[in-house]
Write a protein that holds these residues in place. Structure first.
Motif, PDB file in Angstrom:
ATOM      1  N   LEU A 101     -56.120 -55.946  84.107  1.00 45.41           N
ATOM      2  CA  LEU A 101     -56.888 -54.932  84.820  1.00 45.41           C
ATOM      3  C   LEU A 101     -56.953 -55.325  86.285  1.00 45.41           C
ATOM      4  O   LEU A 101     -57.171 -56.498  86.604  1.00 45.41           O
ATOM      5  CB  LEU A 101     -58.310 -54.853  84.235  1.00 45.41           C
ATOM      6  N   VAL A 102     -56.784 -54.340  87.178  1.00 43.05           N
ATOM      7  CA  VAL A 102     -56.925 -54.566  88.612  1.00 43.05           C
ATOM      8  C   VAL A 102     -58.115 -53.757  89.110  1.00 43.05           C
ATOM      9  O   VAL A 102     -58.263 -52.585  88.767  1.00 43.05           O
ATOM     10  CB  VAL A 102     -55.644 -54.134  89.383  1.00 43.05           C
ATOM     11  N   ILE A 103     -58.955 -54.416  89.915  1.00 42.94           N
ATOM     12  CA  ILE A 103     -60.075 -53.750  90.582  1.00 42.94           C
ATOM     13  C   ILE A 103     -59.808 -53.896  92.066  1.00 42.94           C
ATOM     14  O   ILE A 103     -59.641 -55.002  92.566  1.00 42.94           O
ATOM     15  CB  ILE A 103     -61.425 -54.375  90.196  1.00 42.94           C
ATOM     16  N   LEU A 144     -47.985 -47.810  90.641  1.00 43.01           N
ATOM     17  CA  LEU A 144     -46.592 -48.008  90.263  1.00 43.01           C
ATOM     18  C   LEU A 144     -46.425 -49.148  89.261  1.00 43.01           C
ATOM     19  O   LEU A 144     -45.457 -49.184  88.519  1.00 43.01           O
ATOM     20  CB  LEU A 144     -45.743 -48.259  91.510  1.00 43.01           C
ATOM     21  N   HIS A 145     -47.379 -50.065  89.204  1.00 41.35           N
ATOM     22  CA  HIS A 145     -47.338 -51.187  88.256  1.00 41.35           C
ATOM     23  C   HIS A 145     -47.769 -50.774  86.848  1.00 41.35           C
ATOM     24  O   HIS A 145     -47.623 -51.548  85.909  1.00 41.35           O
ATOM     25  CB  HIS A 145     -48.228 -52.335  88.736  1.00 41.35           C
ATOM     26  N   GLN A 146     -48.347 -49.599  86.728  1.00 43.23           N
ATOM     27  CA  GLN A 146     -48.800 -49.083  85.436  1.00 43.23           C
ATOM     28  C   GLN A 146     -49.771 -50.040  84.759  1.00 43.23           C
ATOM     29  O   GLN A 146     -49.638 -50.364  83.586  1.00 43.23           O
ATOM     30  CB  GLN A 146     -47.610 -48.783  84.543  1.00 43.23           C
ATOM     31  N   LYS A 147     -50.758 -50.493  85.513  1.00 42.75           N
ATOM     32  CA  LYS A 147     -51.825 -51.351  85.010  1.00 42.75           C
ATOM     33  C   LYS A 147     -53.123 -50.562  85.045  1.00 42.75           C
ATOM     34  O   LYS A 147     -53.309 -49.706  85.914  1.00 42.75           O
ATOM     35  CB  LYS A 147     -52.010 -52.584  85.920  1.00 42.75           C
ATOM     36  N   PRO A 148     -54.041 -50.873  84.139  1.00 42.63           N
ATOM     37  CA  PRO A 148     -55.367 -50.264  84.275  1.00 42.63           C
ATOM     38  C   PRO A 148     -55.948 -50.594  85.647  1.00 42.63           C
ATOM     39  O   PRO A 148     -55.783 -51.708  86.155  1.00 42.63           O
ATOM     40  CB  PRO A 148     -56.167 -50.924  83.149  1.00 42.63           C
ATOM     41  N   LEU A 149     -56.605 -49.617  86.244  1.00 49.40           N
ATOM     42  CA  LEU A 149     -57.076 -49.740  87.624  1.00 49.40           C
ATOM     43  C   LEU A 149     -58.462 -49.123  87.773  1.00 49.40           C
ATOM     44  O   LEU A 149     -58.719 -48.038  87.253  1.00 49.40           O
ATOM     45  CB  LEU A 149     -56.085 -49.020  88.551  1.00 49.40           C
ATOM     46  N   ILE A 150     -59.314 -49.836  88.499  1.00 50.71           N
ATOM     47  CA  ILE A 150     -60.619 -49.318  88.916  1.00 50.71           C
ATOM     48  C   ILE A 150     -60.660 -49.450  90.434  1.00 50.71           C
ATOM     49  O   ILE A 150     -60.308 -50.494  90.979  1.00 50.71           O
ATOM     50  CB  ILE A 150     -61.788 -50.098  88.277  1.00 50.71           C
ATOM     51  N   ILE A 151     -61.111 -48.400  91.095  1.00 53.18           N
ATOM     52  CA  ILE A 151     -61.196 -48.407  92.552  1.00 53.18           C
ATOM     53  C   ILE A 151     -62.662 -48.492  92.971  1.00 53.18           C
ATOM     54  O   ILE A 151     -63.497 -47.738  92.477  1.00 53.18           O
ATOM     55  CB  ILE A 151     -60.592 -47.131  93.151  1.00 53.18           C
ATOM     56  N   ARG A 153     -64.424 -54.806  79.671  1.00 57.98           N
ATOM     57  CA  ARG A 153     -63.765 -55.229  78.422  1.00 57.98           C
ATOM     58  C   ARG A 153     -63.010 -54.081  77.778  1.00 57.98           C
ATOM     59  O   ARG A 153     -61.936 -54.271  77.218  1.00 57.98           O
ATOM     60  CB  ARG A 153     -64.790 -55.803  77.442  1.00 57.98           C
ATOM     61  N   GLY A 154     -63.560 -52.893  77.844  1.00 62.72           N
ATOM     62  CA  GLY A 154     -62.936 -51.760  77.167  1.00 62.72           C
ATOM     63  C   GLY A 154     -62.093 -50.861  78.035  1.00 62.72           C
ATOM     64  O   GLY A 154     -61.502 -49.899  77.550  1.00 62.72           O
ATOM     65  N   TYR A 155     -62.003 -51.153  79.313  1.00 61.69           N
ATOM     66  CA  TYR A 155     -61.322 -50.237  80.228  1.00 61.69           C
ATOM     67  C   TYR A 155     -59.805 -50.362  80.114  1.00 61.69           C
ATOM     68  O   TYR A 155     -59.248 -51.441  80.231  1.00 61.69           O
ATOM     69  CB  TYR A 155     -61.753 -50.506  81.671  1.00 61.69           C
ATOM     70  N   ARG A 156     -59.146 -49.232  79.906  1.00 64.07           N
ATOM     71  CA  ARG A 156     -57.692 -49.224  79.742  1.00 64.07           C
ATOM     72  C   ARG A 156     -57.001 -48.108  80.529  1.00 64.07           C
ATOM     73  O   ARG A 156     -55.808 -47.910  80.404  1.00 64.07           O
ATOM     74  CB  ARG A 156     -57.323 -49.046  78.257  1.00 64.07           C
ATOM     75  N   SER A 157     -57.732 -47.374  81.356  1.00 66.38           N
ATOM     76  CA  SER A 157     -57.172 -46.204  82.022  1.00 66.38           C
ATOM     77  C   SER A 157     -56.182 -46.583  83.113  1.00 66.38           C
ATOM     78  O   SER A 157     -56.523 -47.235  84.086  1.00 66.38           O
ATOM     79  CB  SER A 157     -58.284 -45.346  82.613  1.00 66.38           C
ATOM     80  N   GLN A 158     -54.946 -46.148  82.919  1.00 70.00           N
ATOM     81  CA  GLN A 158     -53.889 -46.389  83.897  1.00 70.00           C
ATOM     82  C   GLN A 158     -53.701 -45.138  84.738  1.00 70.00           C
ATOM     83  O   GLN A 158     -53.868 -44.024  84.251  1.00 70.00           O
ATOM     84  CB  GLN A 158     -52.574 -46.707  83.194  1.00 70.00           C
ATOM     85  N   PRO A 159     -53.319 -45.320  85.987  1.00 69.82           N
ATOM     86  CA  PRO A 159     -53.057 -44.143  86.827  1.00 69.82           C
ATOM     87  C   PRO A 159     -51.881 -43.343  86.290  1.00 69.82           C
ATOM     88  O   PRO A 159     -50.851 -43.919  85.951  1.00 69.82           O
ATOM     89  CB  PRO A 159     -52.712 -44.739  88.193  1.00 69.82           C
TER      90      PRO A 159
END
Length: 156
Positions: free
Chosen positions: A63-65, A77-84, A127-133
């Motif tokens: 996960l990236v924040i 572009l990395h297709q990783k879960p992301l929070i802004i 822990r549960g976050y999986r949303s990818q852009p």
């Protein structure tokens, strides 16, 4: 691993760095923070100011924040879960709210989470976050155009 990045803006982003350090002991995975110019030194998470190997951290992260800068397009572009988490003028994190505008637009267009209130970052959420852009190629061009427009408007 959860990777947090505040970018290269010369201002502080204590709000994000402190919050992630605060909740790191309650997560069941390593937290690494690229803290930039932020003075606060995390006690519960690994941290560094800058590196030449951001790509290595992106690839290892589950996960990236991130702050709401052009780097979020890279993360998409990395297709990783992301929070802004956009820097906000009212906290003295930036000179204006262009990051807020871009983050809200980016979240709307890609389906990732935009966090405005830092307390929304909780161990349960992370822990549960999986949303990818979700971003199509034409969407990438639209986002780049929109970001350029925001920057031009706030620069005048």
């Amino acid at each position: 691993m959860i990777f947090v990045t505040v970018g290269t803006h010369p201002g502080q982003f204590d709000r994000l760095v402190k919050r992630m350090d605060e909740i790191a002991p309650f997560l069941k995975e390593k937290v690494v923070i690229q803290k930039g110019f932020t003075d606060y030194v995390p006690r519960h998470a690994d941290s560094f100011a800058f590196t030449d190997d951001m790509e290595g951290y992106y690839s290892k992260a589950r996960l990236v924040i991130s702050q709401a800068a052009t780097t979020v397009i890279e993360f998409a572009l990395h297709q990783k879960p992301l929070i802004i988490v956009p820097r906000q003028k009212r906290f003295g994190e930036h000179i204006n709210d262009h990051q807020v505008e871009f983050a809200e637009y980016f979240a709307q267009k890609t389906g990732v989470l935009c966090v405005m209130k830092i307390d929304a970052l909780t161990p349960a959420l992370l822990r549960g976050y999986r949303s990818q852009p979700h971003l199509k190629k034409d969407g990438l061009h639209k986002l780049q155009h929109y970001l350029g427009k925001i920057v031009r408007e706030h620069a005048t």
